[in-house]
Design a protein around this motif. Structure first.
Motif, PDB file in Angstrom:
ATOM      1  N   GLU A  97      38.230   3.825 -78.936  1.00  0.00           N
ATOM      2  CA  GLU A  97      38.663   4.570 -77.755  1.00  0.00           C
ATOM      3  C   GLU A  97      39.788   3.825 -77.031  1.00  0.00           C
ATOM      4  OE1 GLU A  97      36.744   6.611 -73.727  1.00  0.00           O
ATOM      5  OE2 GLU A  97      35.487   5.450 -75.116  1.00  0.00           O
ATOM      6  N   GLY A  98      40.848   4.565 -76.732  1.00  0.00           N
ATOM      7  CA  GLY A  98      41.979   3.981 -76.031  1.00  0.00           C
ATOM      8  C   GLY A  98      42.958   3.253 -76.928  1.00  0.00           C
ATOM      9  N   ARG A  99      42.628   3.118 -78.215  1.00  0.00           N
ATOM     10  CA  ARG A  99      43.522   2.399 -79.126  1.00  0.00           C
ATOM     11  C   ARG A  99      43.988   3.269 -80.286  1.00  0.00           C
ATOM     12  NH1 ARG A  99      41.343  -3.811 -80.000  1.00  0.00           N
ATOM     13  NH2 ARG A  99      41.471  -4.469 -77.816  1.00  0.00           N
ATOM     14  N   GLY A 118      56.645   4.229 -91.723  1.00  0.00           N
ATOM     15  CA  GLY A 118      56.682   3.074 -90.843  1.00  0.00           C
ATOM     16  C   GLY A 118      56.108   3.305 -89.464  1.00  0.00           C
ATOM     17  N   ARG A 119      55.543   4.485 -89.219  1.00  0.00           N
ATOM     18  CA  ARG A 119      54.944   4.748 -87.910  1.00  0.00           C
ATOM     19  C   ARG A 119      53.702   3.879 -87.678  1.00  0.00           C
ATOM     20  NH1 ARG A 119      57.486   9.585 -89.275  1.00  0.00           N
ATOM     21  NH2 ARG A 119      58.457  10.674 -87.487  1.00  0.00           N
ATOM     22  N   ARG A 124      53.809  -0.524 -80.576  1.00  0.00           N
ATOM     23  CA  ARG A 124      53.374  -0.436 -79.182  1.00  0.00           C
ATOM     24  C   ARG A 124      53.069   1.027 -78.859  1.00  0.00           C
ATOM     25  NH1 ARG A 124      58.734  -1.500 -79.485  1.00  0.00           N
ATOM     26  NH2 ARG A 124      60.163   0.099 -78.684  1.00  0.00           N
ATOM     27  N   GLN A 125      52.280   1.231 -77.834  1.00  0.00           N
ATOM     28  CA  GLN A 125      51.920   2.573 -77.413  1.00  0.00           C
ATOM     29  C   GLN A 125      53.106   3.239 -76.714  1.00  0.00           C
ATOM     30  OE1 GLN A 125      49.232   4.272 -78.025  1.00  0.00           O
ATOM     31  NE2 GLN A 125      47.802   2.722 -78.771  1.00  0.00           N
ATOM     32  N   GLU A 126      53.569   4.357 -77.274  1.00  0.00           N
ATOM     33  CA  GLU A 126      54.659   5.132 -76.693  1.00  0.00           C
ATOM     34  C   GLU A 126      54.297   6.604 -76.765  1.00  0.00           C
ATOM     35  OE1 GLU A 126      58.809   3.026 -77.432  1.00  0.00           O
ATOM     36  OE2 GLU A 126      57.765   3.376 -79.313  1.00  0.00           O
ATOM     37  N   ALA A 127      55.206   7.432 -76.241  1.00  0.00           N
ATOM     38  CA  ALA A 127      54.978   8.873 -76.317  1.00  0.00           C
ATOM     39  C   ALA A 127      54.912   9.328 -77.764  1.00  0.00           C
ATOM     40  CB  ALA A 127      56.087   9.612 -75.570  1.00  0.00           C
ATOM     41  N   LYS A 195      58.266  13.426 -75.488  1.00  0.00           N
ATOM     42  CA  LYS A 195      58.062  13.482 -76.928  1.00  0.00           C
ATOM     43  C   LYS A 195      59.192  14.276 -77.583  1.00  0.00           C
ATOM     44  CE  LYS A 195      53.060  13.225 -76.368  1.00  0.00           C
ATOM     45  NZ  LYS A 195      51.740  13.839 -76.665  1.00  0.00           N
ATOM     46  N   ALA A 196      59.278  14.152 -78.894  1.00  0.00           N
ATOM     47  CA  ALA A 196      60.343  14.834 -79.628  1.00  0.00           C
ATOM     48  C   ALA A 196      59.871  15.160 -81.034  1.00  0.00           C
ATOM     49  CB  ALA A 196      61.604  13.984 -79.681  1.00  0.00           C
TER      50      ALA A 196
END
Length: 284
Positions: A97-99, A118-119, A124-127, A195-196
């Motif tokens: 949870e949260g990760r 490569g995702r 790091r956590q991003e949109a 997001k995109a």
């Protein structure tokens, strides 16, 4: 007082032999039934043992080799998972949870898409998870796929020619299901909350197919009930065909569509026209 002799009073047959009593005949029948049961059980056990021995002798050796090879791939995948993925996705693929989300049911298709592009592993956590060079080699990706597929199940990757689909049908399906986010030629586009939808210009066939199967991030899952394998191949054929086409009318302006083309006309075309008019007026 005399005691009667029962043996002398018992009737005899013509051969002079006394017949068996009913109790003795009943006991004999029970013993016979028990012997038949034991014989049947013994015959069944012998047949099972013989069947097992014959299977062990004549079973293909290749099957054992395949199982051993798959177990080795899964073990190597487990080692990679423990080193790079377990902190976010949990020891049993259940997620943290949260990760990170659970990987149960995502299958090898999701692993291929996320790791091949490569995702994942996530920096790091991003949109959005950013597309970058893959951290793992193709062999290591296959091992991770084997581990997740064996322990979590889910969609598997296809084989064969992934562009073997109808081009016109692919264009129609793409415009109906994909163009609202990826642009009608796959250039991508902005979404809400920072997001995109990524561009499909450099995406290979298997990556596009895996994305449709797994539905990464904001993308919906297009399982075989929503888009058949033939539909998916048609869409891939359309995407890769329009990327290979030239721009016979001039510059493609990024192929962003009529809005971008109209903006160029107004800003560049009308601007150049007005500049020419004022220049000629000043000379006169």
């Amino acid at each position: 007082m005399s005691i009667p002799n029962t043996q002398s009073d018992a009737p005899f047959d013509e051969a002079g032999t006394a017949p068996e009593s009913p109790a003795r005949r009943a006991r004999a029948r029970r013993r016979s039934k028990q012997r038949r049961r034991l014989a049947n059980v013994g015959g069944l056990m012998a047949a099972l043992v013989l069947t097992g021995a014959m299977y062990s002798v004549f079973a293909p050796a290749q099957a054992a080799e395949d199982n051993t090879s798959m177990s080795a791939a899964e073990a190597a995948g487990r080692a990679l998972y423990t080193r790079s993925c377990i902190s976010c996705h949990g020891d049993n693929l259940q997620g943290v949870e949260g990760r990170g989300p659970s990987l149960i049911g995502v299958g090898e298709a999701s692993v291929f898409f996320q790791v091949h592009t490569g995702r994942m592993p996530l920096a790091r956590q991003e949109a959005d998870a950013q597309d970058k060079p893959a951290v793992f080699s193709d062999k290591e990706i296959d091992q991770l796929m084997a581990y997740v597929q064996a322990n979590g199940g889910g969609p598997t990757l296809p084989s064969g020619d992934l562009r073997d689909g109808d081009l016109a049908a692919g264009g129609e399906l793409f415009r109906l299901n994909c163009a609202s986010c990826h642009n009608f030629v796959g250039e991508g586009g902005a979404l809400s909350s920072g997001k995109a939808a990524p561009s499909l210009q450099n995406a290979d066939d298997m990556t596009i197919y895996a994305a449709m199967l797994s539905g990464p991030e904001n993308m919906p899952v297009f399982g075989d009930n929503q888009l058949t394998p033939e539909d998916k191949r048609s869409i891939i054929n359309y995407i890769q065909t329009i990327h290979d086409q030239a721009d016979p009318g001039g510059a493609g302006v990024g192929r962003m569509g009529p809005v971008a083309e109209g903006l160029v006309i107004w800003v560049v075309g009308i601007g150049a026209l007005m500049f020419g008019i004022f220049w000629m007026g000043s000379k006169a």
